[in-house]
Design a protein around this motif. Sequence first.
Motif, mmCIF file in Angstrom:
data_model
loop_
_atom_site.group_PDB
_atom_site.id
_atom_site.type_symbol
_atom_site.label_atom_id
_atom_site.label_comp_id
_atom_site.label_asym_id
_atom_site.label_seq_id
_atom_site.Cartn_x
_atom_site.Cartn_y
_atom_site.Cartn_z
ATOM 1 N N HIS A 156 0.859 -1.186 0.000
ATOM 2 C CA HIS A 156 0.000 0.000 0.000
ATOM 3 C C HIS A 156 0.903 1.247 0.000
ATOM 4 O O HIS A 156 1.960 1.259 0.615
ATOM 5 N N ALA A 157 0.439 2.243 -0.701
ATOM 6 C CA ALA A 157 1.201 3.487 -0.812
ATOM 7 C C ALA A 157 0.854 4.385 0.370
ATOM 8 O O ALA A 157 -0.249 4.302 0.923
ATOM 9 N N PRO A 158 1.756 5.282 0.738
ATOM 10 C CA PRO A 158 1.422 6.226 1.807
ATOM 11 C C PRO A 158 0.322 7.168 1.311
ATOM 12 O O PRO A 158 0.152 7.361 0.112
ATOM 13 N N PRO A 159 -0.433 7.776 2.211
ATOM 14 C CA PRO A 159 -1.497 8.683 1.778
ATOM 15 C C PRO A 159 -0.889 9.879 1.023
ATOM 16 O O PRO A 159 0.211 10.321 1.349
ATOM 17 N N PRO A 160 -1.595 10.372 0.029
ATOM 18 C CA PRO A 160 -1.044 11.507 -0.727
ATOM 19 C C PRO A 160 -0.927 12.745 0.171
ATOM 20 O O PRO A 160 -1.767 12.974 1.038
ATOM 21 N N SER A 161 0.124 13.496 -0.038
ATOM 22 C CA SER A 161 0.314 14.688 0.788
ATOM 23 C C SER A 161 -0.668 15.766 0.329
ATOM 24 O O SER A 161 -0.943 15.916 -0.856
ATOM 25 N N GLY A 162 -1.196 16.523 1.259
ATOM 26 C CA GLY A 162 -2.139 17.595 0.946
ATOM 27 C C GLY A 162 -1.406 18.852 0.493
ATOM 28 O O GLY A 162 -0.187 18.964 0.599
ATOM 29 N N TRP A 163 -2.158 19.820 0.038
ATOM 30 C CA TRP A 163 -1.536 21.057 -0.413
ATOM 31 C C TRP A 163 -1.295 22.003 0.752
ATOM 32 O O TRP A 163 -0.581 22.984 0.634
#
Length: 153
Positions: A16-23
């Motif tokens: 599983h990939a890490p959660p996408p970083s927010g802006w």
Amino acid sequence: MANLNAEWLKQLAPDHAPPPSGWWPLAPGWWVLLVLLIAILAIWIYRYRRKPSVLSRAALRELQLLESKGGDDASFSRELQNLLRRYALAKYGHAIVANLSGKEWLAFVIDHGGKAFAGETGASFLRIAYGGQAQSERESWLNGARAFLRWRK
């Protein structure tokens, strides 16, 4: 040994990939860029607001020529009246300025920066410009004209 490797692979957790970083929050480089853009915009607005428009600069040059030309008060006031009227027509439009005359024209000039034309100064300016007799207040007229030509809203 092949059996052992197959069992180890079954024991591993699924990929599983890490959660996408927010802006948000912004990275420091974006903060620097944002502050820089705001500073450039503030400087540009400050300079723009202080600098007269091309039309205003041309009218002020013509006012300087008129002032250096001299002459009697009647011809001076007529030429100054003509300059102010041409400037107002160019800046504010024919529909607003063309029908103004007398006290309405003077009120328009006063409302748009020419405060020096208030009171007797403006009345004497109009009387002399239209052929009447009045006391000359040339310096007040020039101050009012300069303020009217530089006025920005």
